[in-house]
Design a protein around this motif. Structure first.
Motif, PDB file in Angstrom:
ATOM      1  N   LEU A 168       0.873  -1.175   0.000  1.00 40.34           N
ATOM      2  CA  LEU A 168       0.000   0.000   0.000  1.00 40.34           C
ATOM      3  C   LEU A 168       0.909   1.224   0.000  1.00 40.34           C
ATOM      4  O   LEU A 168       1.627   1.475   0.975  1.00 40.34           O
ATOM      5  N   VAL A 169       0.919   1.954  -1.100  1.00 42.02           N
ATOM      6  CA  VAL A 169       1.849   3.068  -1.276  1.00 42.02           C
ATOM      7  C   VAL A 169       1.076   4.377  -1.304  1.00 42.02           C
ATOM      8  O   VAL A 169       0.116   4.536  -2.074  1.00 42.02           O
ATOM      9  N   VAL A 170       1.487   5.313  -0.456  1.00 40.83           N
ATOM     10  CA  VAL A 170       0.826   6.616  -0.330  1.00 40.83           C
ATOM     11  C   VAL A 170       1.868   7.706  -0.518  1.00 40.83           C
ATOM     12  O   VAL A 170       3.082   7.449  -0.476  1.00 40.83           O
ATOM     13  N   PRO A 171       1.418   8.959  -0.717  1.00 37.66           N
ATOM     14  CA  PRO A 171       2.384  10.055  -0.796  1.00 37.66           C
ATOM     15  C   PRO A 171       3.170  10.180   0.506  1.00 37.66           C
ATOM     16  O   PRO A 171       2.643   9.928   1.589  1.00 37.66           O
ATOM     17  N   ALA A 172       4.423  10.557   0.416  1.00 41.59           N
ATOM     18  CA  ALA A 172       5.264  10.733   1.602  1.00 41.59           C
ATOM     19  C   ALA A 172       4.628  11.743   2.547  1.00 41.59           C
ATOM     20  O   ALA A 172       4.104  12.778   2.128  1.00 41.59           O
ATOM     21  N   GLY A 173       4.638  11.413   3.823  1.00 40.72           N
ATOM     22  CA  GLY A 173       4.094  12.314   4.846  1.00 40.72           C
ATOM     23  C   GLY A 173       2.648  12.077   5.192  1.00 40.72           C
ATOM     24  O   GLY A 173       2.149  12.648   6.171  1.00 40.72           O
ATOM     25  N   GLU A 174       1.939  11.243   4.413  1.00 35.61           N
ATOM     26  CA  GLU A 174       0.537  10.963   4.707  1.00 35.61           C
ATOM     27  C   GLU A 174       0.425  10.038   5.931  1.00 35.61           C
ATOM     28  O   GLU A 174       1.280   9.194   6.175  1.00 35.61           O
ATOM     29  N   THR A 175      -0.653  10.222   6.666  1.00 43.39           N
ATOM     30  CA  THR A 175      -0.959   9.357   7.801  1.00 43.39           C
ATOM     31  C   THR A 175      -2.160   8.490   7.441  1.00 43.39           C
ATOM     32  O   THR A 175      -3.212   9.006   7.050  1.00 43.39           O
ATOM     33  N   LEU A 227       3.193   5.193 -10.241  1.00 45.11           N
ATOM     34  CA  LEU A 227       3.513   5.836  -8.965  1.00 45.11           C
ATOM     35  C   LEU A 227       3.739   7.343  -9.088  1.00 45.11           C
ATOM     36  O   LEU A 227       3.876   8.024  -8.069  1.00 45.11           O
ATOM     37  N   GLU A 228       3.771   7.856 -10.302  1.00 49.81           N
ATOM     38  CA  GLU A 228       4.001   9.299 -10.462  1.00 49.81           C
ATOM     39  C   GLU A 228       2.899  10.139  -9.814  1.00 49.81           C
ATOM     40  O   GLU A 228       3.188  11.076  -9.064  1.00 49.81           O
ATOM     41  N   PRO A 229       1.609   9.860 -10.052  1.00 53.50           N
ATOM     42  CA  PRO A 229       0.576  10.648  -9.369  1.00 53.50           C
ATOM     43  C   PRO A 229       0.585  10.453  -7.856  1.00 53.50           C
ATOM     44  O   PRO A 229       0.207  11.359  -7.109  1.00 53.50           O
ATOM     45  N   VAL A 230       0.992   9.265  -7.394  1.00 50.18           N
ATOM     46  CA  VAL A 230       1.110   9.055  -5.948  1.00 50.18           C
ATOM     47  C   VAL A 230       2.206   9.951  -5.389  1.00 50.18           C
ATOM     48  O   VAL A 230       2.018  10.627  -4.360  1.00 50.18           O
ATOM     49  N   ALA A 231       3.334   9.994  -6.065  1.00 46.78           N
ATOM     50  CA  ALA A 231       4.448  10.830  -5.614  1.00 46.78           C
ATOM     51  C   ALA A 231       4.071  12.304  -5.585  1.00 46.78           C
ATOM     52  O   ALA A 231       4.617  13.079  -4.787  1.00 46.78           O
ATOM     53  N   ARG A 249      11.921   8.125  -7.733  1.00 43.58           N
ATOM     54  CA  ARG A 249      11.881   9.091  -6.617  1.00 43.58           C
ATOM     55  C   ARG A 249      11.290   8.443  -5.371  1.00 43.58           C
ATOM     56  O   ARG A 249      10.188   8.761  -4.942  1.00 43.58           O
ATOM     57  N   PRO A 250      12.014   7.512  -4.776  1.00 39.19           N
ATOM     58  CA  PRO A 250      11.465   6.794  -3.612  1.00 39.19           C
ATOM     59  C   PRO A 250      11.160   7.695  -2.423  1.00 39.19           C
ATOM     60  O   PRO A 250      10.294   7.369  -1.618  1.00 39.19           O
ATOM     61  N   ASP A 251      11.861   8.825  -2.291  1.00 40.14           N
ATOM     62  CA  ASP A 251      11.630   9.721  -1.157  1.00 40.14           C
ATOM     63  C   ASP A 251      10.247  10.371  -1.197  1.00 40.14           C
ATOM     64  O   ASP A 251       9.778  10.886  -0.173  1.00 40.14           O
ATOM     65  N   ALA A 252       9.595  10.354  -2.371  1.00 39.24           N
ATOM     66  CA  ALA A 252       8.262  10.951  -2.499  1.00 39.24           C
ATOM     67  C   ALA A 252       7.157   9.972  -2.139  1.00 39.24           C
ATOM     68  O   ALA A 252       5.981  10.331  -2.176  1.00 39.24           O
ATOM     69  N   LEU A 253       7.533   8.734  -1.772  1.00 35.03           N
ATOM     70  CA  LEU A 253       6.553   7.690  -1.482  1.00 35.03           C
ATOM     71  C   LEU A 253       6.693   7.201  -0.051  1.00 35.03           C
ATOM     72  O   LEU A 253       7.737   7.352   0.583  1.00 35.03           O
ATOM     73  N   GLN A 254       5.633   6.581   0.420  1.00 34.99           N
ATOM     74  CA  GLN A 254       5.635   5.977   1.751  1.00 34.99           C
ATOM     75  C   GLN A 254       4.841   4.676   1.689  1.00 34.99           C
ATOM     76  O   GLN A 254       3.734   4.635   1.134  1.00 34.99           O
ATOM     77  N   VAL A 255       5.398   3.618   2.233  1.00 36.46           N
ATOM     78  CA  VAL A 255       4.714   2.325   2.284  1.00 36.46           C
ATOM     79  C   VAL A 255       4.025   2.193   3.636  1.00 36.46           C
ATOM     80  O   VAL A 255       4.661   2.370   4.687  1.00 36.46           O
ATOM     81  N   ILE A 256       2.734   1.916   3.608  1.00 33.92           N
ATOM     82  CA  ILE A 256       1.948   1.749   4.834  1.00 33.92           C
ATOM     83  C   ILE A 256       1.825   0.255   5.131  1.00 33.92           C
ATOM     84  O   ILE A 256       1.350  -0.518   4.294  1.00 33.92           O
ATOM     85  N   GLU A 257       2.248  -0.145   6.306  1.00 32.06           N
ATOM     86  CA  GLU A 257       2.159  -1.546   6.725  1.00 32.06           C
ATOM     87  C   GLU A 257       0.996  -1.688   7.700  1.00 32.06           C
ATOM     88  O   GLU A 257       1.078  -1.255   8.846  1.00 32.06           O
ATOM     89  N   LEU A 258      -0.081  -2.292   7.231  1.00 27.30           N
ATOM     90  CA  LEU A 258      -1.268  -2.479   8.047  1.00 27.30           C
ATOM     91  C   LEU A 258      -1.266  -3.813   8.778  1.00 27.30           C
ATOM     92  O   LEU A 258      -2.114  -4.050   9.631  1.00 27.30           O
ATOM     93  N   GLY A 259      -0.310  -4.677   8.446  1.00 19.97           N
ATOM     94  CA  GLY A 259      -0.245  -5.997   9.057  1.00 19.97           C
ATOM     95  C   GLY A 259       0.836  -6.808   8.387  1.00 19.97           C
ATOM     96  O   GLY A 259       1.714  -6.256   7.712  1.00 19.97           O
ATOM     97  N   PRO A 260       0.801  -8.125   8.525  1.00 16.85           N
ATOM     98  CA  PRO A 260       1.795  -8.991   7.879  1.00 16.85           C
ATOM     99  C   PRO A 260       1.794  -8.788   6.366  1.00 16.85           C
ATOM    100  O   PRO A 260       0.764  -8.449   5.777  1.00 16.85           O
ATOM    101  N   PRO A 261       2.942  -8.975   5.719  1.00 15.17           N
ATOM    102  CA  PRO A 261       3.024  -8.765   4.270  1.00 15.17           C
ATOM    103  C   PRO A 261       2.024  -9.626   3.504  1.00 15.17           C
ATOM    104  O   PRO A 261       1.733 -10.754   3.883  1.00 15.17           O
ATOM    105  N   MET A 262       1.485  -9.050   2.425  1.00 14.92           N
ATOM    106  CA  MET A 262       0.585  -9.751   1.513  1.00 14.92           C
ATOM    107  C   MET A 262       1.402 -10.223   0.325  1.00 14.92           C
ATOM    108  O   MET A 262       1.905  -9.406  -0.458  1.00 14.92           O
ATOM    109  N   VAL A 263       1.587 -11.524   0.191  1.00  6.41           N
ATOM    110  CA  VAL A 263       2.453 -12.077  -0.844  1.00  6.41           C
ATOM    111  C   VAL A 263       1.611 -12.771  -1.906  1.00  6.41           C
ATOM    112  O   VAL A 263       0.794 -13.646  -1.589  1.00  6.41           O
TER     113      VAL A 263
END
Length: 299
Positions: A168-175, A227-231, A249-263
């Motif tokens: 789950l990838v969100v813009p950097a800084g989002e909660t 991922l460009e619009p997400v960034a 531009r990985p610094d513009a993204l944030q990965v949200i971990e809601l639980g164990p990885p989904m593989v």
């Protein structure tokens, strides 16, 4: 079984569009080509609609043409089986591979390294979502494919091959603490986006209203651009880790971990009616050996 000489005359007639041209190409008389077609029509019914300057196939003619192409393809595959049985020749010739864009970003550099090391090897690779990959393998456009969902079609052989982690990838800084935050941010979709988001969010946020109830703020079918619009802060997406790791531009993204990885398991598919070519088996073994437990390949 269709007489091979009759079939050859029929296919050549369709390709050239006329009895005279077909006869010239085959080195036969026009009467011989006509006789071959009549034999086929005696067996299968009308195959052609003859017009002054062209011919048109009937449904039976189209079915026969497809059959002839399948027979020719099978014969070609048999020749390849017999010619590439040796270890050295298994590293020559074409390998066609259609994969999801995410894992393709990680696989393609490896495939290129194999081609550089073995100049007789030709790699033909395409990025595509599941539906397109299945159809491409079924129609023999590609010998190998990877899909995220195991196909039920009996014409396809499917075996577990690789794994990739959904993120789950969100813009950097989002909660993000729950569904309300995702609804506020909005969704960036892609060809497999809704299916991936549904699987991940059902696992970690059970009972949610469904991804279709979140405002969609954009869509892209280009794996490098999803991922460009997400960034830029326009929304979140659910995407395999390989695609996120390849983003510039990985610094513009944030990965949200809601639980164990989904593989997700990636299924290797090919036509079930015939074995893989020796060169494809060799390439697949090279991929398995190079693919580490992390699923991240060196560049």
């Amino acid at each position: 079984m269709v007489n091979p000489q009759w079939a050859r005359s029929f296919v050549t007639l369709v390709e050239t569009g006329g009895f005279t041209r077909a006869a010239d190409r085959l080195g036969l008389t026009q009467a011989a080509v006509s006789q071959h077609v009549r034999h086929l029509e005696d067996e299968f019914g009308p195959l052609l609609i003859r017009r002054p300057r062209q011919i048109e196939l009937t449904p039976a003619g189209q079915a026969l043409l497809e059959y002839c192409h399948e027979v020719a393809s099978a014969a070609k595959r048999m020749q390849l089986r017999l010619s590439d049985a040796g270890d050295a020749s298994a590293r020559c010739g074409e390998v066609s591979f259609i994969t999801p864009g995410s894992v393709g970003l990680a696989l393609y550099p490896l495939l290129l390294r194999l081609q550089l090391a073995h100049r007789g090897l030709v790699i033909r690779h395409r990025f595509a979502p599941d539906v397109e990959a299945r159809q491409a393998v079924l129609s023999q456009q590609y010998e190998l494919g990877l899909v995220t969902l195991r196909p039920s079609d009996r014409q396809l052989s499917a075996t577990p091959f690789l794994e990739e982690t959904l993120e789950l990838v969100v813009p950097a800084g989002e909660t993000v603490t729950g569904w309300e935050d995702l609804a506020r941010i909005g969704f960036i979709d892609h060809p497999d986006g809704q299916a991936m988001a549904t699987r991940l969010l059902m696992r970690h946020l059970p009972g949610n209203p469904g991804i279709r109830n979140i405002p969609c703020h954009g869509f892209s079918n280009q794996i490098a651009l999803i991922l460009e619009p997400v960034a830029r802060g326009l929304g979140f997406t659910v995407i395999p880790r390989h695609a996120r790791q390849a983003f510039a531009r990985p610094d513009a993204l944030q990965v949200i971990e809601l639980g164990p990885p989904m593989v997700d398991t990636l299924w290797l598919i090919h036509r079930a009616e015939w074995p893989l070519s020796a060169r494809s088996v060799w390439v697949l073994n090279q991929i398995r050996e190079a693919w580490p437990a992390t699923g991240t390949l060196p560049r």
